[in-house]
Design a protein around this motif. Structure first.
Motif, PDB file in Angstrom:
ATOM      1  N   LEU A  94       0.851  -1.201   0.000  1.00 12.99           N
ATOM      2  CA  LEU A  94       0.000   0.000   0.000  1.00 12.99           C
ATOM      3  C   LEU A  94       0.878   1.238   0.000  1.00 12.99           C
ATOM      4  CD1 LEU A  94      -2.587  -1.087   2.728  1.00 12.99           C
ATOM      5  CD2 LEU A  94      -2.925  -1.100   0.258  1.00 12.99           C
ATOM      6  N   ALA A  95       1.711   1.367  -1.026  1.00 11.41           N
ATOM      7  CA  ALA A  95       2.759   2.384  -0.975  1.00 11.41           C
ATOM      8  C   ALA A  95       2.897   3.174  -2.260  1.00 11.41           C
ATOM      9  CB  ALA A  95       4.084   1.724  -0.617  1.00 11.41           C
ATOM     10  N   PRO A  96       1.808   3.694  -2.844  1.00  7.24           N
ATOM     11  CA  PRO A  96       2.002   4.567  -4.003  1.00  7.24           C
ATOM     12  C   PRO A  96       2.734   5.834  -3.589  1.00  7.24           C
ATOM     13  CG  PRO A  96      -0.270   4.698  -3.229  1.00  7.24           C
ATOM     14  CD  PRO A  96       0.379   3.584  -2.465  1.00  7.24           C
TER      15      PRO A  96
ATOM     16  N   PRO B  19       0.962  -7.486  -6.888  1.00 11.30           N
ATOM     17  CA  PRO B  19       1.268  -6.955  -5.554  1.00 11.30           C
ATOM     18  C   PRO B  19       2.240  -5.782  -5.588  1.00 11.30           C
ATOM     19  CG  PRO B  19       1.330  -9.346  -5.540  1.00 11.30           C
ATOM     20  CD  PRO B  19       1.198  -8.938  -6.979  1.00 11.30           C
ATOM     21  N   ASN B  20       3.185  -5.796  -6.539  1.00 11.93           N
ATOM     22  CA  ASN B  20       4.225  -4.763  -6.611  1.00 11.93           C
ATOM     23  C   ASN B  20       3.912  -3.692  -7.652  1.00 11.93           C
ATOM     24  OD1 ASN B  20       5.739  -6.234  -4.680  1.00 11.93           O
ATOM     25  ND2 ASN B  20       6.607  -7.512  -6.302  1.00 11.93           N
ATOM     26  N   PHE B  21       2.628  -3.502  -7.922  1.00 15.24           N
ATOM     27  CA  PHE B  21       2.222  -2.547  -8.949  1.00 15.24           C
ATOM     28  C   PHE B  21       2.843  -1.167  -8.711  1.00 15.24           C
ATOM     29  CE2 PHE B  21      -0.954   0.590 -10.565  1.00 15.24           C
ATOM     30  CZ  PHE B  21      -0.882   0.274 -11.908  1.00 15.24           C
ATOM     31  N   PHE B  22       2.796  -0.690  -7.497  1.00 12.65           N
ATOM     32  CA  PHE B  22       3.375   0.618  -7.190  1.00 12.65           C
ATOM     33  C   PHE B  22       4.856   0.524  -6.827  1.00 12.65           C
ATOM     34  CE2 PHE B  22      -1.175   1.529  -6.161  1.00 12.65           C
ATOM     35  CZ  PHE B  22      -1.364   2.528  -7.092  1.00 12.65           C
ATOM     36  N   THR B  23       5.240  -0.515  -6.108  1.00 11.91           N
ATOM     37  CA  THR B  23       6.612  -0.585  -5.616  1.00 11.91           C
ATOM     38  C   THR B  23       7.609  -1.014  -6.685  1.00 11.91           C
ATOM     39  OG1 THR B  23       6.151  -2.817  -4.781  1.00 11.91           O
ATOM     40  CG2 THR B  23       5.893  -0.984  -3.239  1.00 11.91           C
ATOM     41  N   SER B  24       7.125  -1.616  -7.784  1.00 14.56           N
ATOM     42  CA  SER B  24       7.979  -1.918  -8.949  1.00 14.56           C
ATOM     43  C   SER B  24       7.353  -1.255 -10.172  1.00 14.56           C
ATOM     44  CB  SER B  24       8.114  -3.431  -9.144  1.00 14.56           C
ATOM     45  OG  SER B  24       8.732  -4.033  -8.042  1.00 14.56           O
ATOM     46  N   TRP B  25       7.248   0.044 -10.117  1.00 11.87           N
ATOM     47  CA  TRP B  25       6.475   0.820 -11.075  1.00 11.87           C
ATOM     48  C   TRP B  25       6.931   0.624 -12.510  1.00 11.87           C
ATOM     49  CZ3 TRP B  25       1.942   2.969 -11.096  1.00 11.87           C
ATOM     50  CH2 TRP B  25       1.615   4.000 -11.988  1.00 11.87           C
ATOM     51  N   ASN B  26       8.227   0.549 -12.737  1.00  8.70           N
ATOM     52  CA  ASN B  26       8.728   0.443 -14.111  1.00  8.70           C
ATOM     53  C   ASN B  26       8.332  -0.872 -14.771  1.00  8.70           C
ATOM     54  OD1 ASN B  26       9.934   2.960 -13.986  1.00  8.70           O
ATOM     55  ND2 ASN B  26      11.913   2.158 -13.304  1.00  8.70           N
ATOM     56  N   ALA B  27       8.028  -1.877 -13.962  1.00  7.03           N
ATOM     57  CA  ALA B  27       7.640  -3.173 -14.519  1.00  7.03           C
ATOM     58  C   ALA B  27       6.132  -3.292 -14.724  1.00  7.03           C
ATOM     59  CB  ALA B  27       8.113  -4.289 -13.593  1.00  7.03           C
ATOM     60  N   SER B  28       5.371  -2.251 -14.329  1.00  8.42           N
ATOM     61  CA  SER B  28       3.913  -2.352 -14.358  1.00  8.42           C
ATOM     62  C   SER B  28       3.275  -1.559 -15.487  1.00  8.42           C
ATOM     63  CB  SER B  28       3.338  -1.868 -13.021  1.00  8.42           C
ATOM     64  OG  SER B  28       3.549  -0.462 -12.855  1.00  8.42           O
ATOM     65  N   ALA B  29       4.073  -1.086 -16.429  1.00  7.13           N
ATOM     66  CA  ALA B  29       3.539  -0.189 -17.452  1.00  7.13           C
ATOM     67  C   ALA B  29       2.411  -0.824 -18.250  1.00  7.13           C
ATOM     68  CB  ALA B  29       4.662   0.262 -18.391  1.00  7.13           C
ATOM     69  N   GLY B  30       2.505  -2.131 -18.488  1.00  4.18           N
ATOM     70  CA  GLY B  30       1.498  -2.782 -19.316  1.00  4.18           C
ATOM     71  C   GLY B  30       0.109  -2.785 -18.724  1.00  4.18           C
TER      72      GLY B  30
END
Length: 655
Positions: free
Chosen positions: A255-257, A311-322
């Motif tokens: 929960l860390a955007p 789960p890491n949508f915000f915490t691994s932002w560069n990997a979530s672009a898709g």
């Protein structure tokens, strides 16, 4: 009658509710003999304009996380001796008869403390007939929703830390009434310490029981809940306090955007305001689950939406672009699909069949605006947006299924079997087409409007006038539209033969039918193929290295390198490769995706075919592919000297 005068309000639009012809079951045949002690099923009442007398008390218990069982108790006022209860069959946003009645169990009905027997309808298994005892003023129905532990047949909605409560999958309602004519008083018991997000109005939340203000069935079904042990609510409305991001997660640390990420979603809301020019809700609650345990979903509602990400949508932002276009897509549905809705999807209740003739607007234009808003908000850079567009264009440029099935027919796909995947997607066509191919058609329309108007008008003008008719700001009573309405609205923006434009692209099938890609070059770009993706392209597609669709005609998945997504008529297909084979070797080397890529590149010389060794169960076979075209990955290339209309479409609006 004005262009948008299909209906003035929901009651008028639900015209099916006013006539016997709208009955939601097949007409009964002649009376048959009483077999096994059960009389022939009575007619199921068609919905009418009447209001159901009284308020249905609706109590949900979602605390049984160990068994993943949701229990329900409904107290239903009754005023007659006969009653038919319906389980929702045609679910909003599913565009299909997908109500999971197979998971409905334990139905027990009582009146005045005594058990009352029910019988299921002999024709429609979603209907239950009840003979109400004399003198009873209410009945109590108790039952369970047996949610599942895996996503094999139905998506997971209960995990140890999250519950996705979709009310329509755990309720019964009286037949003979519109969804807007039945009032429910809902409440839900949650595990200790949990919090929740929902668009309903909470009247109390004590000892884990959330009680909500009474609402009609339509609003209840349109207001799902995400609840969880780890929860955060964030204001993302720069213009007020009406739009919120409600996040639940498997773990609290997710929960860390960051402030920057929150700002991008605030930009999204602002850019939607500037696109549509009005809001058709009193508040909007994004429901976002960050999880690898809950089943994936992206489902629209008028005042909220259900969304999942890793789960890491915000915490691994560069990997979530898709996955960043999901929320913009579902938010767009508040205007397109919920407020302005195809007239044939405005059914009286959830057991009247839906029709899907305009999903290419409902979903296709929403897909278009979701991508545009993602770019305008900064959720995607222009480079990322172009990469996504190239991937979409390449898929449809190489889709042979258009030879036999037109885009219009794919609108029926959900009714043929709700989003059932096939082994030959390039030939079968299906759900994705009325999203993605239709989005290309709307890019074509947008760039054509710009060209014809000398770039003074655009599809933005259509969106503002069509989805926000004059005088409707703040209104959230749905209005219906037809094909003629869409054409008239386009003509009001830029005169043209829009009916022919649309029908040509919707109805084209056969050997000469092509994908609607004119918008690319009119937008300033051409589709090309390269042998090596660049860093941005690799980042946008985590499986690029296993994608051989535009060379060998298949993709590789999983640790076993399972061959799938086989292109009908492609090199692998022509060599007799079907679904279900695992690649175990390439030439004399143990197979990996990299080994296969190297072999495809080496085969460009034409000196030797590509030799694949495949396994399926106990079978081993060797296949030789005489392919010399090298690796092919799609890219959009700028056409020098032309106007960058696609870039202009993606640029944020200042007002």
């Amino acid at each position: 009658m004005s262009r948008l005068a299909v209906s003035a309000c929901l009651a008028a639009l639900l015209i099916a509710s006013a006539s016997p012809s709208a009955a939601q079951t097949t007409p009964r045949g002649p009376t048959t003999p009483d077999i096994g002690g059960f009389p022939d099923s009575p007619q199921i009442p068609a919905p009418t304009q009447a209001t159901y007398p009284g308020v249905i008390k609706y109590e949900v218990d979602a605390t049984d996380l160990d068994h993943r069982v949701i229990s329900v108790r409904q107290t239903i006022p009754v005023a007659s001796r006969s009653l038919t209860l319906l389980y929702p069959k045609y679910l909003p946003g599913n565009h299909a008869d997908s109500g999971p009645i197979q998971l409905f169990a334990g139905l027990t009905i009582t009146a005045n403390g005594q058990r009352v027997e029910w019988r299921r309808d002999a024709v429609d298994p979603y209907a239950f007939h009840i003979d109400v005892p004399a003198g009873a003023t209410e009945i109590v129905a108790e039952f369970q929703w047996l949610t599942q532990s895996d996503n094999a047949n139905w998506r997971v909605v209960m995990t140890p830390s999250i519950v996705n409560m979709e009310w329509e999958k755990a309720l019964l309602y009286p037949a003979g009434y519109r969804s807007t004519g039945i009032t429910f008083a809902p409440s839900i018991k949650l595990p200790e310490g949990w919090q929740y997000g929902v668009a309903l109005e909470t009247t109390s939340f004590e000892n884990g029981v959330a009680t909500f203000a009474p609402v009609d069935l339509y609003t209840l079904v349109d207001s799902p809940m995400f609840a969880g042990a780890h929860y955060r609510r964030i204001d993302i409305d720069a213009a007020g306090d009406d739009v919120h991001l409600n996040i639940v997660a498997d773990n609290a640390e997710n929960l860390a955007p960051t402030d920057e990420q929150i700002g991008l979603y605030t930009n999204m809301v602002t850019q939607a305001d500037r696109l549509f020019g009005s809001r058709h809700y009193d508040k909007y609650e994004f429901l976002l689950a960050l999880t690898d345990q809950l089943g994936g979903i992206g489902l629209e509602h008028h005042r909220s939406s259900e969304n999942t990400a890793g789960p890491n949508f915000f915490t691994s932002w560069n990997a979530s672009a898709g996955n960043r276009a999901l929320l913009p897509h579902e938010y767009t549905h508040s205007w397109n699909g919920k407020f302005m809705r195809p007239a044939d999807e405005l059914t009286a209740n959830y057991n009247v069949p839906t029709e899907n003739s305009l999903l290419w607007v409902y979903e296709g234009q929403t897909e278009y605006w979701g991508d545009v808003l993602s770019a305008r908000a900064g959720l995607h850079t222009k480079t990322q947006a172009l990469i996504g567009l190239a991937d979409r264009a390449a898929f449809y440029q190489n889709q042979p299924g258009r030879q036999w099935r037109n885009l219009q027919d794919t609108n029926n796909h959900n009714l043929l079997g709700y989003r059932i995947p096939g082994q030959w997607p390039s030939w079968m066509r299906g759900t994705g087409d009325y999203y993605d191919e239709a989005a290309l058609m709307w890019l074509d329309a947008d760039t054509l409007i710009r060209e014809l108007s000398r770039d003074r008008k655009s599809l933005d003008d259509f969106a503002r006038s069509f989805f926000s008719p004059e005088g409707t700001n703040g209104s959230w009573t749905p209005q219906g539209y037809t094909f003629a309405d869409v054409v008239a609205a386009l003509n009001a923006v830029q005169p043209y033969d829009w009916a022919t434009f649309l029908r040509t692209r919707l109805d084209a099938a056969g050997p000469d039918a092509v994908a609607p890609l004119d918008g690319l070059e009119r937008g300033g770009y051409r589709l090309i193929y390269v042998e090596e993706p660049n860093a941005d392209e690799k980042a946008m597609s985590s499986n690029w290295g296993s994608d051989f669709r535009y060379s060998l005609g298949f993709s590789l998945t999983g640790a076993t390198l399972r061959i799938g997504a086989i292109q009908w008529g492609g090199p692998a297909f022509e060599a007799g490769i079907g679904a279900g084979w695992d690649l175990i070797a390439v030439g004399d080397r143990v197979a990996t995706a990299e080994v296969l890529r190297n072999a495809v590149t080496a085969a460009k010389s034409g000196n030797a075919p590509i030799r694949l060794i495949l396994r399926q169960g106990q079978r081993i076979r060797t296949v030789e592919l005489n392919y010399t075209g090298g690796l092919r990955y799609p890219r959009l290339e700028r056409i020098q000297g032309t106007r960058d209309r696609i870039g202009e479409i993606m640029t944020a609006r200042s007002r």
